[in-house]
Design a protein around this motif. Structure first.
Motif, short mmCIF file in Angstrom:
data_model
loop_
_atom_site.label_atom_id
_atom_site.label_comp_id
_atom_site.label_asym_id
_atom_site.label_seq_id
_atom_site.Cartn_x
_atom_site.Cartn_y
_atom_site.Cartn_z
N THR A 104 0.81 -1.21 0.00
CA THR A 104 0.00 0.00 0.00
C THR A 104 0.85 1.27 0.00
OG1 THR A 104 -0.07 -0.25 2.38
CG2 THR A 104 -2.00 -0.97 1.16
N THR A 161 -13.75 6.60 1.62
CA THR A 161 -14.65 7.75 1.60
C THR A 161 -16.07 7.26 1.84
OG1 THR A 161 -13.21 8.91 0.08
CG2 THR A 161 -15.47 9.71 0.25
N TYR A 162 -16.72 7.80 2.84
CA TYR A 162 -18.07 7.36 3.20
C TYR A 162 -19.10 8.36 2.71
CZ TYR A 162 -15.52 4.16 6.22
OH TYR A 162 -14.68 3.19 6.68
N ASN A 163 -20.37 8.03 2.96
CA ASN A 163 -21.42 8.94 2.49
C ASN A 163 -21.52 10.19 3.36
OD1 ASN A 163 -22.68 8.08 4.77
ND2 ASN A 163 -24.20 6.82 3.74
N LEU A 170 -7.83 10.17 -1.18
CA LEU A 170 -7.48 9.39 -2.36
C LEU A 170 -6.52 8.27 -2.01
CD1 LEU A 170 -7.13 12.07 -5.20
CD2 LEU A 170 -8.88 10.32 -4.96
N ASN A 204 -9.26 15.51 -0.61
CA ASN A 204 -8.81 14.47 -1.54
C ASN A 204 -7.38 14.02 -1.35
OD1 ASN A 204 -11.24 14.06 -2.93
ND2 ASN A 204 -10.93 15.97 -4.03
N MET A 213 -13.99 15.32 -8.05
CA MET A 213 -12.98 14.64 -8.85
C MET A 213 -13.44 14.20 -10.24
SD MET A 213 -10.22 14.62 -7.04
CE MET A 213 -9.19 13.51 -7.98
N ILE A 243 -13.19 6.34 -6.08
CA ILE A 243 -13.81 7.66 -5.97
C ILE A 243 -15.26 7.44 -5.54
CG2 ILE A 243 -14.48 9.73 -7.27
CD1 ILE A 243 -11.51 9.51 -7.28
N ARG A 244 -15.62 8.02 -4.42
CA ARG A 244 -16.96 7.78 -3.88
C ARG A 244 -17.62 9.06 -3.37
NH1 ARG A 244 -15.71 3.31 -5.22
NH2 ARG A 244 -15.10 1.49 -4.00
N HIS A 245 -18.93 9.01 -3.34
CA HIS A 245 -19.74 10.04 -2.69
C HIS A 245 -19.32 11.46 -3.07
CE1 HIS A 245 -21.54 6.71 -0.64
NE2 HIS A 245 -20.36 6.29 -0.26
N GLN A 273 -16.70 12.86 -3.47
CA GLN A 273 -15.60 12.95 -4.44
C GLN A 273 -16.12 12.97 -5.88
OE1 GLN A 273 -13.31 9.58 -2.99
NE2 GLN A 273 -11.67 10.96 -2.36
N SER A 326 -5.26 4.88 -0.68
CA SER A 326 -6.04 3.65 -0.79
C SER A 326 -6.51 3.13 0.57
CB SER A 326 -5.23 2.58 -1.50
OG SER A 326 -4.11 2.25 -0.72
N LEU A 327 -5.84 3.50 1.64
CA LEU A 327 -6.24 2.97 2.95
C LEU A 327 -7.32 3.82 3.62
CD1 LEU A 327 -2.83 1.83 4.43
CD2 LEU A 327 -4.65 0.43 3.47
N HIS A 339 -0.72 1.90 -5.56
CA HIS A 339 -1.78 2.82 -5.14
C HIS A 339 -1.39 4.28 -5.22
CE1 HIS A 339 -4.24 -0.51 -3.82
NE2 HIS A 339 -3.17 -1.02 -3.24
N TYR A 370 -1.75 7.52 -6.17
CA TYR A 370 -2.80 8.20 -6.92
C TYR A 370 -2.27 9.38 -7.71
CZ TYR A 370 -3.14 11.48 -2.93
OH TYR A 370 -2.88 12.41 -1.95
N MET A 398 -9.58 4.02 -8.42
CA MET A 398 -9.22 5.00 -7.39
C MET A 398 -10.23 5.12 -6.26
SD MET A 398 -7.52 7.99 -9.72
CE MET A 398 -6.93 8.95 -8.34
#
Lengths: 890, 177
Positions: free
Chosen positions: A428, B26-28, B20, B16, A511, A503-505, A507, B22-23, A473, A475, A501
């Motif tokens: 990681t 990102t939650y809601n 960004l 970000n 992004m 990318i969620r919520h 982001q 990886s560990l 990883h 980015y 990547m």
């Protein structure tokens, strides 16, 4: 009891997710007892859960007419309505319930919450005052005060004054009744005071007074900071200084914003002339030196950086530049923190403050001290930092092409040398030398910009893909690759990386522009639509989740967060990215799959005009949340950042969205066969303004400007034809003029040049092709509309014959455009074939390349892999584009 | 040189560099905002002078009686800003807030048993393993968690810690407060 017995199985069925059974049970229960409201509400719930939203809402509507007032029915009903995104009816429902049951506290609270969910501040205020009156709890009064304060924040000045006065009076009353007991209530009081002008003294008195002591305000990080700010604003320099020093000495010696406050107590209290010799300055220097002296083991950076910052500030004010001293401090800082990754960022601002010669001198000094030893990970980081400063100081900018390639080779060697140091790193983590590979890519990007050749970009892609294998990883590499692939026209490659990547919520808002700007460009409509619709979820989440969180903040009386949550909500709701994505969706829907004009017209009919705003007010209230700073950048300060350099096209903004709002709206009017009205004129004025304004031009490509020109001209034709219908005299004049314009349009739509390839099919080639297809897609609708309008309004009048003939001619020109596109695509598809890539592009890239990396036989298979990947993405795009072009040949 | 301040809802637009990685998941929206709505002082962020977000910690206060404590839900530092002591600064603040105003007995956190780097770091901050939660982490890598604790002033008799907590095994359902 009877009722409970009947309802229990329904609740059970819902709980375990057996909605069909729940529905059947509800129907059964309702048959027996049609006025069992709770069963009806549960039926709505079961319907909603099974996705039958409209039916659920119909049942809800029936219940709303009945105005239920029992807890169970209301709870279920409001849950269903909220799930369907219908928050408005809750206000009336709970208002009624709480009128019928005035002692039911929960109903009254729900009434307040229903208003709060809609951000109806006035309604909230009313409900909170009623709650306070009927149930005599102080938190309800604070809800009311908060509601009034928030109204004040939105109101025009005169009205705001009255509202704040009211809020303050209520607050004073609360205090006098000993009701203000906790920190959040105190913060609400402070918000009320500080939203008004010149109330710093009063706020300070509250903080330092009895209330502050009672709520232990000074132990809170934010209020501690606020207190010093207020002391500074009220010019209590010594007290402010002492408070700041106390924090720095006793609590957090790294706290930058407190350092800044300490500086303010010196520079704001002393005039420029006497600053240099002032006692305050001498004293502050001494204090900071003491703090520095205390940082021995694992030193914090704050005090060291404060030394530099203070000198810079003083020199800025007095105008007496003493770079020797600053340089000394910078070097000393580097000696301690040079092995920290953030060292570059820490000093960047100061180095850019130096003259170019001095900044180069700084780099030379670092090299002199540190040499180029890189035996450990720490050494490597030191070396990387020096190299960053060298790039930042402009050392790469003056190199010629050959020297730049040599520099890339040197950086690549450094990268490889650092690899063994990281052999034990976790999967990681990043390799120690990753930034060398990134910087090598930055130089290659420079070379692409200078030579216009795509070879350096492909080379950068090879290097980054290779380095990514050792740092799976990283980015930063991924972002750079996304941009490089975008410029190279390889949509799938960019999307695939973006897909890794996580990318969620939220982001999606900040992004997604990295892959979704003008996603139409690559022809892969379905892929782009999927991505955009997925990203769009965040805006729905904002609508459903954020208001609930505002309610939570009321529930826990966390007043300090309520304005913040509202701001968060607004920023997503008014997000510029949201509009850009919305407009891109329309473009994509237009070019979707097998086209027929009838489908497009149908689509236009369904488009809701209210959703397609574009006026100045709308534009000005959009908020740009896009993250443009996350990419690493060591470019010299007077040059574009890497993020800017790697934009494949001008960045879309409000003007771009205006263009792609006005086009579908004008088309919609034409497709309906409507007469050009006031809206029509506004739309065309806007379209013209966008392409004529300098700001607009900065957001648009040449093709997009041409698109606007064609649409404007076509609109003139449409208008002229329409005007001919109404005139009682012979309409020949208007018809002739329209015909003449169609002739001109025929010339205008002609493609300026064929799209040929020299081995690469970059973004710009795809743009030329897609823009032609898009243009014709719009024109097909317009032509169809014009034909219709003439046939409806003028029947088969002979006067229109020449015009219709010219229209046929024009449609022929449109077909020719698409024919040209198809011919080009056929040729390009050959280039993208894998055997052609192997013998052509690969050969060109590798043979006699100036880059060691590319020449090395070890990397041959990776290079082939990347080239084929890019080629396969081109092929997919070309196949899609070809279909789109073909289906629009009508 | 970092400004340590409370996390703001709008910081979600600028995190970000941290998320960004990886560990860091990102939650809601609700996840972050529900913490802010309830424990605004246990959610802090470290920023650079130019307001770039470098690291954040989110926590909550929970438990009954002598179990009343501060809990670290997440702590994360952007790759560029590691090894600067940012985590320590944020933990210090979280501990002091757990002490006042929350008046807790201890602060605790959960960490993957295999995450030696983190465990050593927390030990340096004064935390020790209180118990091992068997198979606490589900998903692709099922793993035990260490529940690590650091007593606060209120825990005069230091009852919130124990020797050899590694060998004190509990099931995940037993650690819900």
């Amino acid at each position: 009891m009877e009722q409970e017995r009947r309802l229990k199985p329904i609740y059970d069925a819902l709980e375990v997710g057996n909605y069909r059974e729940a529905l059947a049970l509800c129907n059964k229960a309702l048959k027996k007892q049609p006025d069992l409201h709770v069963a009806k509400a549960l039926k709505a719930a079961a319907l909603e859960r099974t996705g039958r939203m409209q039916e659920a809402l119909d049942v809800c509507q029936e219940l709303q007419w009945i105005k239920p007032t029992d807890e169970a029915t209301l709870r279920t009903l409001s849950m269903v309505l909220r799930s369907c995104g219908k928050n408005e009816p809750l206000v009336k429902l709970y208002e009624n319930a709480s009128k019928v049951h005035p002692t039911n506290e929960n109903f009254a609270v729900q009434w307040f919450m229903a208003h709060a969910r809609l951000l109806d501040l006035k309604g909230q205020q009313m409900a909170a005052l009623a709650l306070n009156k009927n149930f005599k709890k102080s938190n309800y009064m604070f809800w009311a005060i908060m509601s009034i304060t928030l109204q004040g924040q939105k109101a025009p000045a005169a009205q705001a004054k009255v509202l704040y006065m009211l809020a303050e009076r209520m607050m004073i009353k609360a205090v006098s009744e000993d009701k203000l007991t906790n920190l959040e209530e105190l913060q609400l009081y402070l918000i009320i005071l500080l939203d008004q002008q010149n109330r710093e003294k009063d706020a300070l008195a509250i903080l330092d007074g009895e209330l502050g002591v009672k709520t232990k305000a000074i132990e809170n990080v934010e209020l501690r900071y606020l207190r010093i700010s207020l002391l500074i604003k009220t010019q209590q320099w010594d007290t402010a200084r002492d408070a700041a020093l106390h924090i720095l000495r006793e609590i957090n010696s790294d706290d930058w914003r407190t350092f800044v406050q300490l500086f303010d107590t010196i520079t704001l209290s002393t005039d420029a002339a006497s600053l240099a010799g002032s006692e305050r300055l001498a004293e502050a220097r001494k204090c900071i030196d003491e703090l520095v002296a205390k940082e021995t083991k694992n030193p914090k950076r704050g005090p060291f950086l404060a030394q530099i910052e203070l000198e810079k500030r003083v020199q800025d004010i007095t105008g007496a530049k003493d770079t020797v001293k600053i340089l000394e401090l910078l070097v000393a800082y580097f000696e301690i923190f040079g092995s920290k990754s953030c060292c570059f960022e820490d000093l960047q601002g100061y180095v850019s403050w130096l003259s170019k010669d001095d900044s180069l001198g700084f780099c030379a000094k670092l090299r002199e001290i540190k040499g180029d030893k890189a035996e450990t990970a720490k050494d490597t980081q030191v070396q990387i930092n020096i190299t960053r400063f060298e790039r930042f100081a402009g050392k790469h900018s003056t190199l010629n092409f050959a020297e730049k390639y040599a520099q890339v080779n040197a950086l690549w060697k450094l990268y490889e040398d650092a690899l063994p140091l990281g052999k034990d790193l976790e999967e990681t983590e990043r390799q120690y030398g990753d930034d060398y590979a990134i910087m090598a890519s930055h130089i290659l990007i420079d070379l692409h910009k200078e030579t216009k050749s795509y070879t350096p970009l492909l080379n950068a892609a090879f290097i980054l893909e290779h380095a990514l294998k050792a740092s799976k990883h990283n980015y930063q590499m991924k972002l750079l690759l996304i941009r490089i692939y975008s410029i190279l026209g390889a949509f799938n490659c960019a999307c695939n990386i973006y897909g890794t990547m996580s990318i969620r919520h939220v982001q999606h808002d900040t992004m997604s522009h990295y892959v979704m700007d003008r996603a139409l460009n690559y022809g892969q409509v379905n892929e782009a639509l999927n991505q955009l619709y997925e990203g769009h979820q965040i805006y729905h989440s904002n609508e459903s989740e954020t208001p609930e969180m505002i309610l939570q903040a009321y529930k826990y009386s966390t007043f300090s967060k309520i304005p913040e949550f509202i701001e968060f909500h607004t920023r997503l709701e008014n997000s510029l990215q949201k509009v850009i994505a919305d407009r891109e969706l329309i473009r994509l829907e237009f070019l979707k799959e097998e086209d027929s004009v009838a489908r497009t017209v149908q689509y236009l009919q369904e488009l809701e005009v209210e959703q397609l705003q574009f006026d100045a007010n709308f534009r000005e209230t959009r908020i740009d949340n896009r993250d443009k700073t996350v990419m690493l950048n060591w470019n010299p300060k007077d040059q574009p950042t890497v993020e800017q350099q790697t934009l494949p096209a001008p960045r879309p903004g409000c003007y771009w969205t205006s263009l792609f709002t006005t086009i579908p709206r004008v088309l919609k009017i034409m497709a309906h066969g409507q007469a050009p009205d006031e809206t029509w004129e506004t739309l065309l004025t806007e379209m013209a303004a966008v392409v004529q304004s300098d700001a607009g031009k900065l957001e648009l490509t040449a093709e997009e400007i041409k698109l606007a020109e064609v649409m404007q001209k076509y609109a003139e034709v449409y208008k002229q034809v329409y005007s001919s219908f109404g005139s009682s005299e012979a309409p020949t004049e208007a018809i002739t003029a329209a015909k003449e314009k169609l002739v001109q349009l025929g010339k205008l739509v002609k493609r300026e040049a064929n799209v040929r390839s020299t081995g690469v099919i970059p973004w710009s080639s795809f743009h030329a092709l897609t823009s032609s297809v898009e243009l014709v897609a719009y024109l097909n609708v317009a032509n169809h509309a014009l034909q219709n309008v003439i046939s409806v309004k003028a029947g088969k009048k002979a006067t229109y014959k020449p015009l219709l003939k010219q229209l046929d001619e024009f449609m022929n020109s449109c077909r020719q455009v698409l024919q040209g596109v198809q011919t080009d695509i056929s040729a390009l598809r050959n280039i993208a074939k894998s055997d052609r890539l192997r013998t052509g592009l690969m050969y060109e890239l590798c043979d006699e390349s100036s880059l060691d990396f590319v020449r090395s036989p070890n990397h041959r298979s990776l290079i082939e892999e990347v080239v084929l990947k890019v080629g396969s993405s081109w092929s997919s795009s070309l196949v899609c584009l070809q279909q789109q072009a073909q289906s629009r040949m009508i | 040189m970092s400004s340590l301040r409370q996390f703001k809802a709008t910081d979600l637009f600028n995190f970000n560099l941290i998320n960004l990685d990886s560990l860091t998941e990102t939650y809601n929206i609700s996840f972050y905002l529900s913490y802010l709505a309830r424990w605004p002082d246990l959610f802090s962020v470290q920023c650079t002078p130019s307001e770039t977000l470098m690291a954040y910690v989110m926590g909550k206060a929970e438990g009954k009686g002598t179990d009343w404590h501060g809990h670290v839900t997440a702590i994360t530092v952007a790759p560029e800003y590691r090894r600067l002591g940012l985590a320590e600064g944020m933990m210090d603040l979280l501990e002091s807030v757990s002490e006042q105003p929350y008046d807790g007995y201890f602060v605790d956190l959960f960490v993957r048993r295999s995450n030696k780097v983190a465990i050593d770091m927390y030990k340096r901050f004064g935390y020790s393993v209180y118990r091992t939660v068997v198979n606490y982490y589900q998903g692709d890598n099922v793993e035990d968690a260490f529940d690590m604790r650091k007593p606060l002033k209120r825990d005069v008799n230091r009852e919130s810690i124990r020797e050899n907590g590694e060998s004190f095994l509990v099931e995940p359902h037993e650690v819900v407060f």
